[in-house]
Design a protein around this motif. Structure first.
Motif, PDB file in Angstrom:
ATOM      1  N   GLU A   1     -11.605  11.261  -2.285  1.00  0.00           N
ATOM      2  CA  GLU A   1     -12.289   9.987  -2.544  1.00  0.00           C
ATOM      3  C   GLU A   1     -13.760  10.079  -2.152  1.00  0.00           C
ATOM      4  O   GLU A   1     -14.640   9.561  -2.851  1.00  0.00           O
ATOM      5  N   ARG A   2     -14.046  10.748  -1.042  1.00  0.00           N
ATOM      6  CA  ARG A   2     -15.433  10.907  -0.603  1.00  0.00           C
ATOM      7  C   ARG A   2     -16.219  11.778  -1.590  1.00  0.00           C
ATOM      8  O   ARG A   2     -17.383  11.499  -1.892  1.00  0.00           O
TER       9      ARG A   2
ATOM     10  N   ARG B   1     -17.259   9.890  -4.499  1.00  0.00           N
ATOM     11  CA  ARG B   1     -18.385   8.976  -4.211  1.00  0.00           C
ATOM     12  C   ARG B   1     -19.654   9.746  -3.833  1.00  0.00           C
ATOM     13  O   ARG B   1     -20.687   9.139  -3.560  1.00  0.00           O
ATOM     14  N   PHE B   2     -19.538  11.103  -3.763  1.00  0.00           N
ATOM     15  CA  PHE B   2     -20.651  11.949  -3.314  1.00  0.00           C
ATOM     16  C   PHE B   2     -21.159  11.502  -1.948  1.00  0.00           C
ATOM     17  O   PHE B   2     -22.365  11.410  -1.705  1.00  0.00           O
ATOM     18  N   ASP B   3     -20.212  11.254  -1.038  1.00  0.00           N
ATOM     19  CA  ASP B   3     -20.574  10.741   0.283  1.00  0.00           C
ATOM     20  C   ASP B   3     -19.741  11.440   1.359  1.00  0.00           C
ATOM     21  O   ASP B   3     -18.557  11.153   1.533  1.00  0.00           O
ATOM     22  N   LEU B   4     -20.371  12.360   2.094  1.00  0.00           N
ATOM     23  CA  LEU B   4     -19.688  13.056   3.189  1.00  0.00           C
ATOM     24  C   LEU B   4     -20.184  12.587   4.552  1.00  0.00           C
ATOM     25  O   LEU B   4     -19.779  13.143   5.579  1.00  0.00           O
ATOM     26  N   SER B   5     -21.037  11.593   4.570  1.00  0.00           N
ATOM     27  CA  SER B   5     -21.614  11.142   5.842  1.00  0.00           C
ATOM     28  C   SER B   5     -20.523  10.612   6.763  1.00  0.00           C
ATOM     29  O   SER B   5     -19.690   9.800   6.374  1.00  0.00           O
TER      30      SER B   5
ATOM     31  N   TYR C   1     -17.984  12.195   7.905  1.00  0.00           N
ATOM     32  CA  TYR C   1     -16.637  12.708   7.653  1.00  0.00           C
ATOM     33  C   TYR C   1     -16.094  13.414   8.896  1.00  0.00           C
ATOM     34  O   TYR C   1     -16.822  14.112   9.596  1.00  0.00           O
TER      35      TYR C   1
ATOM     36  N   ASN D   1     -21.788  16.141  10.904  1.00  0.00           N
ATOM     37  CA  ASN D   1     -20.980  14.915  10.964  1.00  0.00           C
ATOM     38  C   ASN D   1     -20.263  14.716  12.291  1.00  0.00           C
ATOM     39  O   ASN D   1     -20.009  13.578  12.694  1.00  0.00           O
TER      40      ASN D   1
END
Length: 440
Positions: free
Chosen positions: A45-46, A49-53, A55, A220
């Motif tokens: 899912e991340r 969304r191109f979002d690993l912040s 994680y 992260n």
């Protein structure tokens, strides 16, 4: 001859597809979710969304990327995995031919592997195994093919390295594989100048994958690790001697030992003791995040192992390593479509599992025989290289974790079969020799 190969591949694909469709649509219409599945789905899912912040770093992105391609639709993932399983079977057949196994034996061996129930049911599970097998099948095919050629191009080595990099992203544990392949090449062409050769290209993408993802995790979580499960996994190997930890780690070992004894009394899986204790809140009073606690568990494990090397050796050899050699299947036994279907499949799996135990035993017996022969010939054969790959994996996984060790062996199952089949053919099946014809 080409038409025979095409015919065999058609049968392999057709029978393999039929076995999967009958299993899925008639007996077991499940995209099976396991405790590990949630972590893969979360990271998928991340990625979508191109979002690993922020994680947590628990999973690496290789398999979640496949899920993301399927838009996290689990039934789409299952059918993608069916396709990967069938493609893997084609690689198996072609690899066996490259190993000089005769056509009919290659065909029936591939058919057996492709219709193993643990292969089919892993394809219905949201777990990493099917993708891992696919990548290994491709890599081994390229490895065997390349050794049957006198020279390989830079492009060939780079592409194999790319596959190994993806394999490392799927499971960072496999970062050792390209180094092993490189080592095999050095042993076969041992000269000082041969240390720097094209095979070094095999290391580029795996190193980028391993250290790149570790850096993402550091950003992260603050920890430069390939997975934040690492400390917890290492601590699992201390379960039988946790009470012998240094005094400074008593805050970890005392609850660990308490839950170990409780696990024994309740007949629960001893390897999962650390999980039972953690999920039950045994260390909640310390207000540690999972990542911080896993790091502390890693420190505890290293210190405890250092002070108890004999206990650690016993744990690794007699439990973690031995568990690697057990065939494994993942299914939800009570979720078959109708009554008694599960019993029917259990009978089939019992027969297949018995054969797989015999394969493993034969594989272990063949290793010293192959190596002795190679020492006499002063050449490391492909069969020995494949054997050492599996043996290295069995030892390394045993050193780093305890629990679900049998899952580590599943991606190497087809390799064990390859080694045993080639060994049997070379030793016990007479080869046809071409009788030269005289010119008249």
């Amino acid at each position: 001859m080409q038409s025979i190969h095409k015919k065999h591949i058609s049968y392999i694909l057709g029978i393999g597809l039929l076995a999967r469709l009958i299993t899925f649509f008639v007996f077991y219409t499940q995209a099976t979710i396991y405790p590990d599945s949630g972590g893969y789905l979360e990271l998928a899912e991340r990625l979508m969304r191109f979002d690993l912040s922020g994680y947590s770093g628990k999973r690496s992105p290789g398999y979640p990327l496949l899920i993301a391609i399927a838009q996290a639709e689990v039934y789409v993932v299952v059918f993608m995995q069916f396709a990967l399983g069938l493609i893997s079977a084609v690689f198996w057949y072609k690899t066996l031919l490259q190993l000089k196994v005769n056509k009919m034996l290659s065909f029936y061996t591939t058919l057996f592997l492709s219709t193993l129930l643990n292969v089919i049911f892993f394809e219905t599970a949201i777990l990493v195994e099917t993708f891992t097998v696919f990548l290994f099948s491709w890599v081994i095919f390229r490895m065997v093919s390349s050794q049957n050629q006198s020279e390989n191009s830079l492009k060939t080595e780079l592409f194999t390295g790319l596959l190994l990099g993806l394999l490392t992203l799927v499971k960072p544990f496999y970062a050792f594989v390209p180094f092993l392949f490189y080592g095999f090449y050095i042993l076969q062409h041992f000269k000082l100048k041969s240390i720097f050769n094209k095979k070094l290209l095999l290391l580029v993408f795996p190193l980028m994958a391993y250290f790149g993802w570790s850096y993402v995790n550091q950003l992260n979580t603050g920890y430069f690790v390939s997975t934040t499960f690492l400390g917890l996994n290492t601590a699992q190997n201390c379960v039988r001697f946790a009470e012998k930890s240094p005094e400074e780690y008593r805050w970890i070992s005392d609850p660990y030992v308490e839950y170990r004894e409780k696990s024994i009394e309740e007949n629960r899986n001893l390897a999962m003791t650390i999980w039972y204790a953690y999920e039950d809140g045994a260390w909640d009073a310390y207000n540690l995040s999972f990542n911080d606690f896993s790091n502390e568990l890693g420190n505890f494990a290293r210190a405890t192992i250092k002070e108890n090397p004999v206990d650690y050796f016993k744990q690794v050899l007699f439990y973690s390593w031995l568990d690697f050699w057990k065939p494994v299947i993942y299914w939800h036994y009570d979720q078959f479509n109708f009554k008694h279907a599960n019993q029917f499949y259990v009978l089939i799996w019992f027969a297949q599992k018995t054969i797989l135990y015999l394969v493993r035993l034969s594989f272990l017996i063949s290793i010293p025989l192959l190596l002795i022969k190679d020492l006499k010939n002063r050449k490391l054969s492909i069969s020995s290289q494949l054997s050492l790959l599996v043996l290295a994996a069995s030892v390394l996984q045993a050193l780093v974790t305890y629990g679900t060790n049998s899952r580590f062996s599943f991606p190497f199952e087809f390799i064990m079969v390859f080694v045993v089949i080639t060994f049997i053919q070379q030793r016990f099946i007479p080869q046809k020799t071409k009788i030269p014809t005289r010119e008249i």
